[in-house]
Design an enzyme around this catalytic site. Structure first.
Site, PDB file in Angstrom:
ATOM      1  N   GLU A 163       5.462   6.338  -9.461  1.00 24.43           N
ATOM      2  CA  GLU A 163       4.044   6.040  -9.224  1.00 24.43           C
ATOM      3  C   GLU A 163       3.490   6.905  -8.096  1.00 24.43           C
ATOM      4  OE1 GLU A 163       2.978   1.871  -8.780  1.00 24.43           O
ATOM      5  OE2 GLU A 163       4.761   1.309  -9.885  1.00 24.43           O
ATOM      6  N   HIS A 167      -0.324   0.801 -13.150  1.00 25.55           N
ATOM      7  CA  HIS A 167       0.469  -0.351 -13.608  1.00 25.55           C
ATOM      8  C   HIS A 167       1.917   0.114 -13.777  1.00 25.55           C
ATOM      9  CE1 HIS A 167       1.112  -4.229 -15.505  1.00 25.55           C
ATOM     10  NE2 HIS A 167       1.878  -3.599 -16.380  1.00 25.55           N
ATOM     11  N   ILE A 226     -11.186  -8.179 -10.736  1.00 25.07           N
ATOM     12  CA  ILE A 226     -12.380  -7.446 -10.339  1.00 25.07           C
ATOM     13  C   ILE A 226     -13.618  -8.210 -10.815  1.00 25.07           C
ATOM     14  CG2 ILE A 226     -13.626  -5.257 -10.676  1.00 25.07           C
ATOM     15  CD1 ILE A 226     -11.040  -5.113  -9.023  1.00 25.07           C
ATOM     16  N   ASN A 264      -6.650   2.135 -11.950  1.00 23.29           N
ATOM     17  CA  ASN A 264      -5.538   1.291 -11.494  1.00 23.29           C
ATOM     18  C   ASN A 264      -4.232   1.953 -11.917  1.00 23.29           C
ATOM     19  OD1 ASN A 264      -4.230  -1.082 -10.471  1.00 23.29           O
ATOM     20  ND2 ASN A 264      -3.961  -1.787 -12.576  1.00 23.29           N
ATOM     21  N   ASP A 286      -5.521  -4.931 -17.602  1.00 23.29           N
ATOM     22  CA  ASP A 286      -4.647  -3.839 -18.065  1.00 23.29           C
ATOM     23  C   ASP A 286      -5.025  -3.314 -19.444  1.00 23.29           C
ATOM     24  OD1 ASP A 286      -3.192  -4.251 -15.727  1.00 23.29           O
ATOM     25  OD2 ASP A 286      -1.778  -5.607 -16.697  1.00 23.29           O
ATOM     26  N   GLY A 312       0.787  -1.223   0.000  1.00 23.05           N
ATOM     27  CA  GLY A 312       0.000   0.000   0.000  1.00 23.05           C
ATOM     28  C   GLY A 312       0.819   1.273   0.000  1.00 23.05           C
ATOM     29  N   SER A 313       2.001   1.251  -0.654  1.00 24.06           N
ATOM     30  CA  SER A 313       2.784   2.487  -0.686  1.00 24.06           C
ATOM     31  C   SER A 313       2.100   3.525  -1.586  1.00 24.06           C
ATOM     32  CB  SER A 313       4.227   2.232  -1.116  1.00 24.06           C
ATOM     33  OG  SER A 313       4.306   1.833  -2.461  1.00 24.06           O
ATOM     34  N   ASN A 314       1.416   3.071  -2.632  1.00 21.54           N
ATOM     35  CA  ASN A 314       0.637   4.018  -3.439  1.00 21.54           C
ATOM     36  C   ASN A 314      -0.541   4.569  -2.638  1.00 21.54           C
ATOM     37  OD1 ASN A 314       1.463   4.436  -6.382  1.00 21.54           O
ATOM     38  ND2 ASN A 314       1.777   2.233  -6.115  1.00 21.54           N
TER      39      ASN A 314
HETATM   40  C1  GRF Z   1       2.673  -1.082  -7.785  1.00 26.17           C
HETATM   41  O1  GRF Z   1       3.851  -1.375  -8.469  1.00 26.17           O
HETATM   42  C2  GRF Z   1       1.557  -0.888  -8.773  1.00 26.17           C
HETATM   43  O2  GRF Z   1       1.984  -0.375 -10.000  1.00 26.17           O
HETATM   44  C3  GRF Z   1       1.027  -2.273  -8.951  1.00 26.17           C
HETATM   45  O3  GRF Z   1       1.149  -2.890  -7.696  1.00 26.17           O
HETATM   46  C4  GRF Z   1       2.191  -2.258  -6.956  1.00 26.17           C
HETATM   47  C5  GRF Z   1       1.590  -1.829  -5.647  1.00 26.17           C
HETATM   48  O4  GRF Z   1       2.542  -1.398  -4.733  1.00 26.17           O
HETATM   49  N1  GRF Z   1      -0.329  -2.256  -9.444  1.00 26.17           N
HETATM   50  P1  GRF Z   1       2.062  -0.757  -3.350  1.00 26.17           P
HETATM   51  O5  GRF Z   1       1.199  -1.802  -2.645  1.00 26.17           O
HETATM   52  O6  GRF Z   1       1.296   0.482  -3.671  1.00 26.17           O
HETATM   53  O7  GRF Z   1       3.321  -0.488  -2.590  1.00 26.17           O
END
Ligand code: GRF
Length: 203
Positions: free
Chosen positions: A185, A115, A99, A113, A156, A18-20
């Site tokens: 990202e 990618h 999904i 999403n 995708d 969940g870093s994003n």
């Molecule tokens: C990211 O590389 C994203 O592009 C892909 O899954 C990864 C998620 O990383 N869909 P995080 O859980 O957000 O760290």
């Protein structure tokens, strides 16, 4: 269909780190992104993403084949939870499950999403995690990047909303490339959501 009005009500699906998710929550917290984090749903009860949500007081839910062995019941439970939390836009943040048809029907054109490559290349079946970066290196690419896209029934394959490029450096390994793309990202995803919230990108 739920309206995309400000503040944009976001619901997250995440499986792991969940870093994003964190980057988006930070952008909301600092006022850069005019959105509200309504709920974080994970198929993994131990996901770091749920801990990150809890730390900020965002409701978190574990919904998976453990809680709902029947796939249709799980699909329905996810839709019910998103609706109960008044989610307008579903944000996939490292969600490793396909999904379901009910979710796609409930949120048409309202699921995004990210990618870790420049779609339409290096996407689709099996293209996740380090596999993506291994494939980019094996193909001898000189650049890669990240793509935010709409989610439809194909892996995708939905409309591309935004991309950011990353140079492949001599000596890159899949791991170093993954890390550099991930850093990009963390900028691209909140920025794209901000553009959606501000109406600069129309869904
Ligand atoms: C990211 O590389 C994203 O592009 C892909 O899954 C990864 C998620 O990383 N869909 P995080 O859980 O957000 O760290």
């Amino acid at each position: 269909m739920p309206h995309l009005e400000k503040p944009l009500r976001l619901g997250f699906l995440a499986s792991h780190g969940g870093s994003n998710l964190q980057a988006i929550l930070d952008a909301i917290g600092s006022g850069v992104l005019p959105a509200l984090a309504q709920v974080v749903i994970s198929n993994n009860s131990q996901a770091q993403a749920l801990k990150r949500a809890a730390a900020l007081g965002v409701p978190g839910l574990h919904l998976s084949s453990h809680t709902h062995p029947d796939a249709d019941a799980l699909d329905r439970a996810i839709v019910d939870a998103l609706r109960a939390h008044q989610v307008a836009l579903v944000v996939l943040a490292g969600y490793m499950r396909k999904i379901g048809p009910r979710l796609l029907a409930a949120y048409p054109g309202r699921i995004v999403n990210i990618h870790p490559a420049l779609l339409p290349r290096f996407g689709g079946q099996g293209m996740y995690g380090l596999h993506v970066h291994q494939a980019v290196l094996a193909a001898g690419e000189r650049e890669t990047g990240a793509t935010v896209h709409l989610v439809d029934s194909e892996h995708d394959r939905g409309a591309l909303l935004a991309q950011a490029r990353v140079r492949v450096e001599p000596g890159d390994s899949p791991e170093t490339l993954q890390q550099r793309v991930l850093t990009v990202e963390h900028r691209l995803y909140p920025e794209t959501l901000r553009k959606i919230a501000e109406g600069e990108i129309l869904l």
